[in-house]
Design a protein around this motif. Structure first.
Motif, PDB file in Angstrom:
ATOM      1  N   ALA A 446       0.834  -1.201   0.000  1.00 24.08           N
ATOM      2  CA  ALA A 446       0.000   0.000   0.000  1.00 24.08           C
ATOM      3  C   ALA A 446       0.866   1.247   0.000  1.00 24.08           C
ATOM      4  O   ALA A 446       1.954   1.267   0.588  1.00 24.08           O
ATOM      5  CB  ALA A 446      -0.922   0.006   1.218  1.00 24.08           C
ATOM      6  N   LEU A 447       0.371   2.283  -0.660  1.00 26.44           N
ATOM      7  CA  LEU A 447       1.116   3.540  -0.741  1.00 26.44           C
ATOM      8  C   LEU A 447       0.820   4.471   0.423  1.00 26.44           C
ATOM      9  O   LEU A 447       1.456   5.517   0.543  1.00 26.44           O
ATOM     10  CB  LEU A 447       0.793   4.248  -2.072  1.00 26.44           C
ATOM     11  N   ASP A 448      -0.137   4.122   1.256  1.00 25.25           N
ATOM     12  CA  ASP A 448      -0.433   4.924   2.442  1.00 25.25           C
ATOM     13  C   ASP A 448      -0.888   3.991   3.562  1.00 25.25           C
ATOM     14  O   ASP A 448      -1.405   2.897   3.305  1.00 25.25           O
ATOM     15  CB  ASP A 448      -1.513   5.982   2.146  1.00 25.25           C
ATOM     16  N   PRO A 449      -0.712   4.391   4.804  1.00 26.48           N
ATOM     17  CA  PRO A 449      -1.025   3.494   5.928  1.00 26.48           C
ATOM     18  C   PRO A 449      -2.505   3.233   6.095  1.00 26.48           C
ATOM     19  O   PRO A 449      -2.899   2.212   6.657  1.00 26.48           O
ATOM     20  CB  PRO A 449      -0.447   4.241   7.139  1.00 26.48           C
ATOM     21  N   TRP A 450      -3.371   4.145   5.627  1.00 30.26           N
ATOM     22  CA  TRP A 450      -4.812   3.952   5.792  1.00 30.26           C
ATOM     23  C   TRP A 450      -5.304   2.821   4.904  1.00 30.26           C
ATOM     24  O   TRP A 450      -6.048   1.950   5.355  1.00 30.26           O
ATOM     25  CB  TRP A 450      -5.545   5.258   5.476  1.00 30.26           C
ATOM     26  N   THR A 451      -4.885   2.834   3.647  1.00 33.52           N
ATOM     27  CA  THR A 451      -5.267   1.748   2.750  1.00 33.52           C
ATOM     28  C   THR A 451      -4.630   0.442   3.204  1.00 33.52           C
ATOM     29  O   THR A 451      -5.242  -0.623   3.107  1.00 33.52           O
ATOM     30  CB  THR A 451      -4.841   2.075   1.305  1.00 33.52           C
ATOM     31  N   ALA A 452      -3.405   0.502   3.715  1.00 28.72           N
ATOM     32  CA  ALA A 452      -2.729  -0.692   4.223  1.00 28.72           C
ATOM     33  C   ALA A 452      -3.539  -1.342   5.331  1.00 28.72           C
ATOM     34  O   ALA A 452      -3.704  -2.569   5.375  1.00 28.72           O
ATOM     35  CB  ALA A 452      -1.333  -0.321   4.738  1.00 28.72           C
ATOM     36  N   GLN A 453      -4.072  -0.517   6.231  1.00 30.08           N
ATOM     37  CA  GLN A 453      -4.848  -1.063   7.336  1.00 30.08           C
ATOM     38  C   GLN A 453      -6.171  -1.639   6.837  1.00 30.08           C
ATOM     39  O   GLN A 453      -6.624  -2.689   7.295  1.00 30.08           O
ATOM     40  CB  GLN A 453      -5.112   0.025   8.376  1.00 30.08           C
ATOM     41  N   MET A 454      -6.806  -0.967   5.871  1.00 32.91           N
ATOM     42  CA  MET A 454      -8.078  -1.447   5.352  1.00 32.91           C
ATOM     43  C   MET A 454      -7.909  -2.768   4.611  1.00 32.91           C
ATOM     44  O   MET A 454      -8.706  -3.701   4.781  1.00 32.91           O
ATOM     45  CB  MET A 454      -8.702  -0.400   4.419  1.00 32.91           C
ATOM     46  N   ALA A 455      -6.879  -2.855   3.768  1.00 32.74           N
ATOM     47  CA  ALA A 455      -6.677  -4.059   2.960  1.00 32.74           C
ATOM     48  C   ALA A 455      -5.854  -5.121   3.677  1.00 32.74           C
ATOM     49  O   ALA A 455      -5.712  -6.235   3.179  1.00 32.74           O
ATOM     50  CB  ALA A 455      -5.989  -3.683   1.649  1.00 32.74           C
ATOM     51  N   LYS A 456      -5.294  -4.758   4.835  1.00 36.60           N
ATOM     52  CA  LYS A 456      -4.453  -5.667   5.616  1.00 36.60           C
ATOM     53  C   LYS A 456      -3.215  -6.111   4.826  1.00 36.60           C
ATOM     54  O   LYS A 456      -2.894  -7.299   4.733  1.00 36.60           O
ATOM     55  CB  LYS A 456      -5.264  -6.879   6.093  1.00 36.60           C
ATOM     56  N   VAL A 457      -2.538  -5.105   4.248  1.00 34.79           N
ATOM     57  CA  VAL A 457      -1.294  -5.370   3.530  1.00 34.79           C
ATOM     58  C   VAL A 457      -0.202  -4.456   4.081  1.00 34.79           C
ATOM     59  O   VAL A 457      -0.472  -3.532   4.850  1.00 34.79           O
ATOM     60  CB  VAL A 457      -1.455  -5.131   2.011  1.00 34.79           C
ATOM     61  N   ARG A 458       1.032  -4.701   3.665  1.00 34.26           N
ATOM     62  CA  ARG A 458       2.164  -3.906   4.125  1.00 34.26           C
ATOM     63  C   ARG A 458       2.133  -2.521   3.502  1.00 34.26           C
ATOM     64  O   ARG A 458       1.783  -2.345   2.334  1.00 34.26           O
ATOM     65  CB  ARG A 458       3.475  -4.621   3.763  1.00 34.26           C
ATOM     66  N   SER A 459       2.515  -1.517   4.272  1.00 34.97           N
ATOM     67  CA  SER A 459       2.603  -0.151   3.771  1.00 34.97           C
ATOM     68  C   SER A 459       4.057   0.222   3.535  1.00 34.97           C
ATOM     69  O   SER A 459       4.942  -0.191   4.296  1.00 34.97           O
ATOM     70  CB  SER A 459       1.979   0.824   4.770  1.00 34.97           C
TER      71      SER A 459
END
Length: 488
Positions: A446-459
């Protein structure tokens, strides 16, 4: 005498035309300058409250669509119906990117080796199998699509080796055409609905219990204008409305729902699943679905489309598709049942990249609706543009519905599905995989921590900037045609 006057007049007109042509650049500049000076003077000297320039503040407080919709509300007493779903973007798929395999991990040697074969309801007695992971979503005849459109969708799906969905109307012609048909057990109250006719369900390759959808939640809806053709397929009489209730008939509690699923599974043997609009109560809903032992789950996120629905349900209800798929996948894994239930993503997925990302964060397959309709109308749209939108060819009440070339439209859809899947094969190959279902969260960043948390992937960025506890701004909701600030 006449010819003398005529000749003199023609000569005078010729001289006048030549003079105007020679002077036009100067006249245009002078006229434009005078008009612009007058406009600017009025704009800059008229009291703000009585000037059209005040519209600038108005549009900054409410975008043009909100302004138009509020104007429509001012002309009627009932909720307005907005077509196609919300214009807002809730799931920021562009903030997820794939990690290409190159050295530490090697790309797959041949794209042709990539499998897209998909199984829905793997533990059911007769699973639904398709050649590709893209399925045609439930879109209804009558209140939305025309009979010709439904047949074209079935034909296109056949050619691409996938399944189509009846939506809220059972059409014998659609059943005769489709090689793989998902039949909806829905909330419609008309006599000729699948839930009132077990023989309809006996013909299904899968049964989808429609509890709700992203663009309408579980609200009741009605089609007031029912013509003779709709009466034939719905079993309605003159003056009757086609009403979709808020609840399934006979289902007043979770226990009733569990019994319904078990009854359908016991009688028909095909995969029995559920379609719903995911919410903050998703885990509670999933708990009931696990008790019922459903074979598949369709999560139609907040970006889902519809023929018509109240804007409040489209903009302000339901979870983003990305969040819903990610949460459901994690919950099913925590309960040890992930391999028993197929997860289908729906709502706002537009491109092969979106489809593959949705599968990477947990989906086994993807429903497409709006994208399928646009594919149907591809070259056909020239028949109605620019005086009518392309969908006027596709809707039951469209003025140009009879002009749709079913064979040509079906061919467009088949090409779209095959082209999209070939792109997905490129993606799977670049990830070093040989099966689309092997793509997972570890293939994304993910390119930002918010999307990383939503998709449960590394930021790729720290969860804070500057100092601990100070977070960057999350991706903002924007209208689809807007360019996000960070990519300008």
């Amino acid at each position: 005498m006449f010819w003398q006057i005529f000749g003199a007049t023609l000569f005078a007109l010729s001289l006048f035309s030549i003079a105007v042509a020679l002077l036009m650049p100067y006249l245009e500049m002078s006229l434009f300058n005078a008009l612009s000076d007058r406009f600017l003077k009025k704009a800059l000297t008229t009291r703000y409250m009585t000037s059209l320039t005040s519209a600038w503040s108005l549009m900054r407080r409410a975008n043009p669509q909100i302004f138009i919709e509020n104007s429509l509300r001012a002309t009627q007493d009932t909720a307005i119906g907005r077509p196609m779903g919300t214009p807002l973007t809730f799931s920021h798929w562009e903030q997820l990117v794939f990690n290409p395999a190159q050295i530490a991990r090697m790309p797959t040697r041949r794209r042709e080796d990539v499998s897209l074969h998909t199984i829905i309801g793997p533990k059911s007695q007769h699973p639904l199998t398709t050649d590709i992971p893209l399925l045609i979503a439930g879109m209804s005849y009558g209140g939305a699509l025309s009979l010709k459109t439904k047949i074209a969708l079935a034909m296109g799906a056949n050619a691409a080796g996938t399944a189509t969905n009846t939506g809220e109307a059972y059409l014998p012609e659609e059943r005769d055409t489709a090689k793989r048909l998902i039949v909806q057990y829905h909330r419609g109250t008309w006599p000729l609905s699948a839930q009132n006719h077990p023989e309809y369900l006996d013909t299904a390759d899968a049964i989808e219990i429609q509890i709700g959808q992203g663009a309408q939640a579980g609200a009741a809806m009605a089609t007031n204008s029912v013509d003779k053709e709709m009466q034939k397929y719905f079993g309605l009489k003159d003056g009757d409305r086609a009403v979709v209730a808020a609840r399934l008939r006979g289902v007043e509690s979770p226990k009733d729902f569990v019994q319904l699923v078990q009854k359908l599974k016991g009688r028909h043997g095909v995969p029995v699943g559920v379609k719903l609009a995911p919410s903050g109560w998703l885990e509670d809903d999933l708990e009931v679905l696990l008790e019922a032992s459903v074979d598949f789950l369709v999560l139609d996120g907040g970006e889902g489309g519809t023929h018509s629905g109240p804007p409040i349900l489209q903009d302000d209800f339901g979870l983003p598709t990305m969040a819903a798929i990610s949460e459901a996948d994690a919950y099913l894994k925590s309960q040890g049942v992930r391999d028993k239930i197929s997860l289908i993503a729906a709502g706002g997925l537009r491109s092969p990249g979106d489809y593959l990302k949705a599968m990477a964060i947990g989906a086994d397959a993807v429903y497409i609706g709006y994208a399928a309709l646009m594919a149907l109308s591809a070259a056909e749209a020239v028949k109605v543009l620019p005086f009518a939108p392309p969908e006027d060819l596709l809707y039951h009440k469209g003025q140009h519905q009879h002009e749709l070339d079913v064979d040509r439209a079906a061919n467009h859809l088949a090409h779209f599905l095959r082209s999209s899947c070939d792109e997905m094969r490129y993606g799977v190959q670049a990830l070093g995989k040989t099966d689309v279902h092997d793509v997972n969260r570890h293939d994304l960043v993910a390119l930002d921590p918010w999307t990383a948390q939503m998709a449960k992937v590394r930021s790729i960025v720290r969860p804070w900037l500057g100092q601990p506890g100070i977070f960057p701004e999350p991706p903002s909701f924007q209208f689809r045609h807007d360019v996000p600030p960070d990519v300008q």
